[in-house]
Design a protein around this motif. Structure first.
Motif, PDB file in Angstrom:
ATOM      1  N   PHE A  60     -55.951  37.943 -46.858  1.00 37.10           N
ATOM      2  CA  PHE A  60     -56.463  37.615 -45.530  1.00 37.10           C
ATOM      3  C   PHE A  60     -57.519  36.510 -45.572  1.00 37.10           C
ATOM      4  CE2 PHE A  60     -54.825  41.914 -45.346  1.00 37.10           C
ATOM      5  CZ  PHE A  60     -54.105  41.914 -44.167  1.00 37.10           C
ATOM      6  N   GLY A  61     -57.536  35.742 -46.647  1.00 41.43           N
ATOM      7  CA  GLY A  61     -58.493  34.655 -46.736  1.00 41.43           C
ATOM      8  C   GLY A  61     -58.250  33.556 -45.713  1.00 41.43           C
ATOM      9  N   PHE A  62     -57.024  33.464 -45.206  1.00 41.06           N
ATOM     10  CA  PHE A  62     -56.709  32.415 -44.219  1.00 41.06           C
ATOM     11  C   PHE A  62     -57.505  32.585 -42.926  1.00 41.06           C
ATOM     12  CE2 PHE A  62     -54.033  35.905 -42.985  1.00 41.06           C
ATOM     13  CZ  PHE A  62     -53.924  35.823 -41.613  1.00 41.06           C
ATOM     14  N   LEU A  63     -58.037  33.790 -42.666  1.00 40.03           N
ATOM     15  CA  LEU A  63     -58.794  34.027 -41.441  1.00 40.03           C
ATOM     16  C   LEU A  63     -60.059  33.177 -41.373  1.00 40.03           C
ATOM     17  CD1 LEU A  63     -58.488  37.918 -41.182  1.00 40.03           C
ATOM     18  CD2 LEU A  63     -57.237  36.200 -39.869  1.00 40.03           C
ATOM     19  N   GLU A  64     -60.547  32.695 -42.515  1.00 43.57           N
ATOM     20  CA  GLU A  64     -61.762  31.888 -42.541  1.00 43.57           C
ATOM     21  C   GLU A  64     -61.475  30.397 -42.493  1.00 43.57           C
ATOM     22  OE1 GLU A  64     -63.905  33.038 -46.002  1.00 43.57           O
ATOM     23  OE2 GLU A  64     -64.211  35.121 -45.344  1.00 43.57           O
ATOM     24  N   ARG A  65     -60.191  30.025 -42.450  1.00 46.28           N
ATOM     25  CA  ARG A  65     -59.839  28.608 -42.379  1.00 46.28           C
ATOM     26  C   ARG A  65     -59.822  28.121 -40.943  1.00 46.28           C
ATOM     27  NH1 ARG A  65     -54.541  29.494 -45.667  1.00 46.28           N
ATOM     28  NH2 ARG A  65     -53.813  27.794 -44.323  1.00 46.28           N
ATOM     29  N   GLU A  66     -59.924  26.805 -40.783  1.00 51.62           N
ATOM     30  CA  GLU A  66     -59.946  26.205 -39.443  1.00 51.62           C
ATOM     31  C   GLU A  66     -58.577  26.362 -38.777  1.00 51.62           C
ATOM     32  OE1 GLU A  66     -60.231  21.727 -37.639  1.00 51.62           O
ATOM     33  OE2 GLU A  66     -61.740  22.299 -39.148  1.00 51.62           O
ATOM     34  N   GLU A  73     -56.831  29.637 -22.464  1.00 47.89           N
ATOM     35  CA  GLU A  73     -57.887  30.414 -21.809  1.00 47.89           C
ATOM     36  C   GLU A  73     -58.389  31.497 -22.750  1.00 47.89           C
ATOM     37  OE1 GLU A  73     -56.394  33.135 -18.643  1.00 47.89           O
ATOM     38  OE2 GLU A  73     -54.519  32.042 -18.942  1.00 47.89           O
ATOM     39  N   SER A  74     -59.683  31.756 -22.645  1.00 48.09           N
ATOM     40  CA  SER A  74     -60.299  32.740 -23.531  1.00 48.09           C
ATOM     41  C   SER A  74     -61.513  33.347 -22.851  1.00 48.09           C
ATOM     42  CB  SER A  74     -60.705  32.094 -24.859  1.00 48.09           C
ATOM     43  OG  SER A  74     -61.691  31.104 -24.650  1.00 48.09           O
ATOM     44  N   VAL A  75     -61.812  34.577 -23.241  1.00 49.33           N
ATOM     45  CA  VAL A  75     -62.981  35.276 -22.707  1.00 49.33           C
ATOM     46  C   VAL A  75     -64.255  34.749 -23.346  1.00 49.33           C
ATOM     47  CG1 VAL A  75     -64.065  37.544 -22.458  1.00 49.33           C
ATOM     48  CG2 VAL A  75     -61.579  37.322 -22.268  1.00 49.33           C
ATOM     49  N   ILE A  76     -64.190  34.379 -24.617  1.00 46.75           N
ATOM     50  CA  ILE A  76     -65.330  33.826 -25.331  1.00 46.75           C
ATOM     51  C   ILE A  76     -65.081  32.348 -25.613  1.00 46.75           C
ATOM     52  CG2 ILE A  76     -65.938  36.043 -26.379  1.00 46.75           C
ATOM     53  CD1 ILE A  76     -64.511  35.149 -28.910  1.00 46.75           C
ATOM     54  N   GLU A  77     -66.129  31.643 -26.004  1.00 44.66           N
ATOM     55  CA  GLU A  77     -65.989  30.226 -26.302  1.00 44.66           C
ATOM     56  C   GLU A  77     -65.110  30.033 -27.540  1.00 44.66           C
ATOM     57  OE1 GLU A  77     -69.729  28.317 -26.659  1.00 44.66           O
ATOM     58  OE2 GLU A  77     -70.367  28.760 -24.602  1.00 44.66           O
ATOM     59  N   TYR A  78     -64.241  29.031 -27.443  1.00 47.65           N
ATOM     60  CA  TYR A  78     -63.326  28.754 -28.557  1.00 47.65           C
ATOM     61  C   TYR A  78     -62.956  27.279 -28.528  1.00 47.65           C
ATOM     62  CZ  TYR A  78     -59.086  28.420 -31.295  1.00 47.65           C
ATOM     63  OH  TYR A  78     -58.141  28.032 -32.215  1.00 47.65           O
ATOM     64  N   SER A  79     -62.822  26.712 -29.730  1.00 43.85           N
ATOM     65  CA  SER A  79     -62.361  25.337 -29.878  1.00 43.85           C
ATOM     66  C   SER A  79     -61.446  25.272 -31.088  1.00 43.85           C
ATOM     67  CB  SER A  79     -63.551  24.385 -30.058  1.00 43.85           C
ATOM     68  OG  SER A  79     -64.170  24.594 -31.316  1.00 43.85           O
ATOM     69  N   PRO A  80     -60.607  24.238 -31.193  1.00 39.24           N
ATOM     70  CA  PRO A  80     -59.707  24.135 -32.357  1.00 39.24           C
ATOM     71  C   PRO A  80     -60.440  24.096 -33.694  1.00 39.24           C
ATOM     72  CG  PRO A  80     -58.987  22.666 -30.603  1.00 39.24           C
ATOM     73  CD  PRO A  80     -60.306  23.209 -30.177  1.00 39.24           C
ATOM     74  N   ALA A  81     -61.734  23.797 -33.676  1.00 36.92           N
ATOM     75  CA  ALA A  81     -62.491  23.763 -34.928  1.00 36.92           C
ATOM     76  C   ALA A  81     -62.872  25.154 -35.412  1.00 36.92           C
ATOM     77  CB  ALA A  81     -63.754  22.920 -34.749  1.00 36.92           C
ATOM     78  N   ASP A  82     -62.669  26.162 -34.595  1.00 31.13           N
ATOM     79  CA  ASP A  82     -62.996  27.529 -35.006  1.00 31.13           C
ATOM     80  C   ASP A  82     -61.949  28.061 -35.981  1.00 31.13           C
ATOM     81  OD1 ASP A  82     -65.373  27.816 -33.550  1.00 31.13           O
ATOM     82  OD2 ASP A  82     -64.255  28.219 -31.706  1.00 31.13           O
ATOM     83  N   LEU A  88     -57.842  34.917 -33.377  1.00 30.45           N
ATOM     84  CA  LEU A  88     -57.254  36.245 -33.200  1.00 30.45           C
ATOM     85  C   LEU A  88     -58.153  37.131 -32.334  1.00 30.45           C
ATOM     86  CD1 LEU A  88     -55.861  36.914 -36.790  1.00 30.45           C
ATOM     87  CD2 LEU A  88     -54.558  36.416 -34.718  1.00 30.45           C
ATOM     88  N   VAL A  89     -59.476  36.963 -32.454  1.00 33.43           N
ATOM     89  CA  VAL A  89     -60.389  37.713 -31.580  1.00 33.43           C
ATOM     90  C   VAL A  89     -60.161  37.320 -30.122  1.00 33.43           C
ATOM     91  CG1 VAL A  89     -62.811  38.051 -30.964  1.00 33.43           C
ATOM     92  CG2 VAL A  89     -62.127  38.074 -33.362  1.00 33.43           C
ATOM     93  N   VAL A  90     -59.934  36.029 -29.868  1.00 32.54           N
ATOM     94  CA  VAL A  90     -59.627  35.570 -28.498  1.00 32.54           C
ATOM     95  C   VAL A  90     -58.351  36.254 -28.002  1.00 32.54           C
ATOM     96  CG1 VAL A  90     -58.927  33.580 -27.116  1.00 32.54           C
ATOM     97  CG2 VAL A  90     -60.802  33.366 -28.761  1.00 32.54           C
ATOM     98  N   GLY A  91     -57.328  36.329 -28.865  1.00 26.45           N
ATOM     99  CA  GLY A  91     -56.086  36.993 -28.470  1.00 26.45           C
ATOM    100  C   GLY A  91     -56.293  38.466 -28.177  1.00 26.45           C
ATOM    101  N   ILE A  92     -57.108  39.140 -28.989  1.00 27.22           N
ATOM    102  CA  ILE A  92     -57.387  40.559 -28.763  1.00 27.22           C
ATOM    103  C   ILE A  92     -58.074  40.750 -27.411  1.00 27.22           C
ATOM    104  CG2 ILE A  92     -58.725  42.531 -29.570  1.00 27.22           C
ATOM    105  CD1 ILE A  92     -58.338  41.440 -32.420  1.00 27.22           C
ATOM    106  N   SER A 350     -48.973  36.129 -29.093  1.00 21.98           N
ATOM    107  CA  SER A 350     -48.766  34.687 -29.022  1.00 21.98           C
ATOM    108  C   SER A 350     -49.624  33.950 -30.045  1.00 21.98           C
ATOM    109  CB  SER A 350     -49.084  34.192 -27.611  1.00 21.98           C
ATOM    110  OG  SER A 350     -49.001  32.782 -27.536  1.00 21.98           O
ATOM    111  N   ILE A 351     -50.903  34.297 -30.109  1.00 24.60           N
ATOM    112  CA  ILE A 351     -51.802  33.630 -31.059  1.00 24.60           C
ATOM    113  C   ILE A 351     -51.444  34.009 -32.493  1.00 24.60           C
ATOM    114  CG2 ILE A 351     -54.223  33.478 -31.798  1.00 24.60           C
ATOM    115  CD1 ILE A 351     -55.020  33.758 -28.882  1.00 24.60           C
ATOM    116  N   SER A 352     -51.029  35.252 -32.713  1.00 26.42           N
ATOM    117  CA  SER A 352     -50.611  35.659 -34.058  1.00 26.42           C
ATOM    118  C   SER A 352     -49.370  34.890 -34.500  1.00 26.42           C
ATOM    119  CB  SER A 352     -50.336  37.162 -34.086  1.00 26.42           C
ATOM    120  OG  SER A 352     -51.514  37.907 -33.831  1.00 26.42           O
ATOM    121  N   ASN A 353     -48.444  34.635 -33.575  1.00 24.65           N
ATOM    122  CA  ASN A 353     -47.249  33.859 -33.920  1.00 24.65           C
ATOM    123  C   ASN A 353     -47.620  32.434 -34.317  1.00 24.65           C
ATOM    124  OD1 ASN A 353     -45.477  35.960 -33.475  1.00 24.65           O
ATOM    125  ND2 ASN A 353     -45.033  35.382 -31.363  1.00 24.65           N
ATOM    126  N   THR A 354     -48.555  31.832 -33.562  1.00 26.87           N
ATOM    127  CA  THR A 354     -49.001  30.482 -33.919  1.00 26.87           C
ATOM    128  C   THR A 354     -49.672  30.470 -35.281  1.00 26.87           C
ATOM    129  OG1 THR A 354     -49.353  29.992 -31.564  1.00 26.87           O
ATOM    130  CG2 THR A 354     -50.382  28.526 -33.156  1.00 26.87           C
TER     131      THR A 354
END
Length: 396
Positions: A60-66, A73-82, A88-92, A350-354
Motif C-alpha cells: 500500500f505504499g502507492f497511497l503516499e504517491r502523487e 467535487e469533494s467535501v474536503i480540499e483536494y488538488s491533483p498534487a495530493d 480515496l478519502v475524498v471518494g469515501i 470511481s476514484i478507486s478505479n482511477t
C-alpha cells in the motif's frame, strides 16, 4: 483374554468422545475453519507469487504517491498534487455524503407513501401504489441513466442559466445557490443548532415521561422546534448578525462562488431516494397493518386526533416490525451508491478505479473499497440493531 478386555476398555473413552455431540460439533467447526484458512492462505500466496513473477509491485505504499488526477467535487480540499490516499478519502466522504442524504430522504418519502397506502382516501392509495409499481420494477441503473439525461438536457447552458430567484441559477452544469459568507457567527449558529436539536430531544423525552406519569399533554413538538430554532438565532445575534452572502456569479464558462449541486450528485441522490423509498413504503405499510385495529379504535374513542393516533400509538408499535427490514434497505442504498460510476459521480468506486488504472495496484485498490463498504455496512447494522433493541418490548 485380559489383554483384549484392556484394549477394549481403552478404546471405550475414545469412542464415547467421538460419539459425543458437543465434541463432534467443535471438531467439525475446527476442520471447516482450518479448511477455509488453508484455502485463503493458498489464494493469497498464489496471488503474491504471480504478481512477483510479473514484476508487479505489491503493498500500500502507492497511497503516499502523487495522484495527478482531478476530482470534480469533494467535501474536503483536494488538488491533483495530493496523494492517492487523500483521493480515496475524498471518494469515501462523497460516498458517505450521498448515502446519508439518500437514507434520510428515502426514509421520509417512503414513510409518507407508506402511511398513504393505508389511508382511507382512495386517491392517496392509488397514487402510492402507482408510484411503487412504477419505480420498484425499473432497474436502478436505468433510472439513473434516465434522470441524468433529463437533468442534463432539460436545462440550458451556463450563459442561459435559469434564474428563478436572486442568487439561484440552474443550468446543465448544476444548481448554484448562495450561502452565507465566512463569519464566526455562522459557526456559532451551527453549534447552537446542534445543541438545540439535543435540547429538543430532551424536551420530548421529558414530555413523554410526564404524559405517562400524569396524563398531562405538553406541546413538546412546538417547544422543541422553538428551542432548535431559537438558539441558533440567538447565537447569530450575539456574534454580530452578519447578512453578507456568497452569491454565485458567471465567470468565464461557468459559475463561481456559492454552493453547487452537480448533475451527477443530484441524479444519484434522486435515483437512490426514489428507488429505495418504494421498498421503505411497503415496509412501513406492513408495519402499520401489523398493529391490531383495536389500538387505533381505542385511541379514537378517547378523542385523540388522527395525527396523534398515528404518531403516538400506531408508529411506535409498528417500529418493532419496521426496523429490521428497514436496516436491509439502508444497507442496499449504501451499496447501490457504487452505481455512481455509471454517471460520473466521483464516489469511492470511481476514484478507486482511477487509482487502480494508474498504479496497477488492482488487488490493493479492490481490497480498500471492499473494506470500506464492509465497515460502513457494519456501522449501519450496529446502529440499527442498537435502536431495534431499544424499541423492543422488555419482558418482565
Amino acid at each position: 483374554m485380559s489383554s483384549t478386555q484392556s484394549s477394549s476398555s481403552g478404546t471405550q473413552p475414545l469412542l464415547a468422545l467421538i460419539y459425543d455431540k458437543t465434541f463432534r460439533s467443535i471438531l467439525y467447526q475446527v476442520l471447516v475453519f482450518g479448511g477455509v484458512f488453508l484455502l485463503g492462505w493458498y489464494l493469497v500466496n498464489n496471488t503474491l507469487t504471480n504478481l512477483e513473477q510479473q514484476d508487479i509491485a505489491t503493498g500500500f505504499g502507492f497511497l503516499e504517491r502523487e495522484a495527478s488526477f482531478g476530482i470534480s467535487e469533494s467535501v474536503i480540499e483536494y488538488s491533483p498534487a495530493d496523494t492517492y490516499g487523500r483521493a480515496l478519502v475524498v471518494g469515501i466522504l462523497n460516498t458517505v455524503k450521498v448515502s446519508a442524504l439518500g437514507i434520510f430522504l428515502a426514509t421520509i418519502l417512503g414513510t409518507l407513501i407508506g402511511i398513504g397506502l393505508v389511508s382511507p382516501n382512495w386517491l392517496l392509495r392509488f397514487m402510492g401504489k402507482t408510484y411503487i409499481e412504477t419505480f420498484r420494477n425499473v432497474p436502478l441503473l436505468l433510472q439513473l441513466f434516465f434522470w441524468y439525461s433529463v437533468v442534463t438536457n432539460a436545462f440550458p447552458g451556463p450563459r442561459q442559466a435559469l434564474n428563478p430567484m436572486a442568487g439561484v441559477f440552474a443550468s446543465n452544469r448544476g444548481l448554484y445557490l448562495p450561502v452565507p459568507a465566512d463569519h464566526p457567527a455562522w459557526t456559532a449558529a451551527l453549534i447552537a443548532l446542534i445543541l438545540g436539536l439535543i435540547g429538543a430531544f430532551l424536551v420530548r423525552k421529558w414530555a413523554l415521561k410526564r404524559l405517562e406519569a400524569t396524563g398531562e399533554v405538553f406541546p413538546y413538538l412546538s417547544a422543541g422546534i422553538g428551542v432548535a430554532i431559537g438558539l441558533p438565532i440567538l447565537a447569530w445575534l450575539v456574534f454580530g448578525a452578519p447578512t453578507e452572502m456568497n452569491t454565485p456569479s458567471l465567470q468565464g464558462f461557468n459559475f463561481q462562488g456559492g454552493i453547487s449541486l452537480s448533475p451527477e450528485f443530484f441524479t444519484l441522490l434522486l435515483g437512490l431516494t426514489i428507488y429505495t423509498a418504494t421498498y421503505i413504503a411497503e415496509i412501513v405499510r406492513s408495519g402499520i397493518q401489523s398493529v391490531p385495529k383495536g389500538q387505533s379504535e381505542a385511541a379514537t374513542s378517547l378523542g385523540l386526533k388522527p395525527s396523534w393516533v398515528m404518531r403516538l400509538i400506531i408508529l411506535p408499535q409498528a417500529l418493532r416490525v419496521i426496523i429490521p427490514p428497514m436496516t436491509n434497505q439502508y444497507l442496499n442504498l449504501t451499496k447501490n451508491s457504487s452505481l455512481a460510476v455509471a454517471i460520473g459521480y466521483p464516489d469511492l468506486v470511481s476514484i478507486s478505479n482511477t487509482t487502480m488504472n494508474q498504479t496497477g495496484q488492482a488487488v490493493e485498490a479492490v481490497t480498500i473499497f471492499m473494506t470500506i463498504y464492509l465497515s460502513i455496512s457494519l456501522l449501519i447494522s450496529f446502529f440499527m440493531n442498537w435502536y431495534n433493541k431499544r424499541m423492543a418490548l422488555v419482558e418482565r
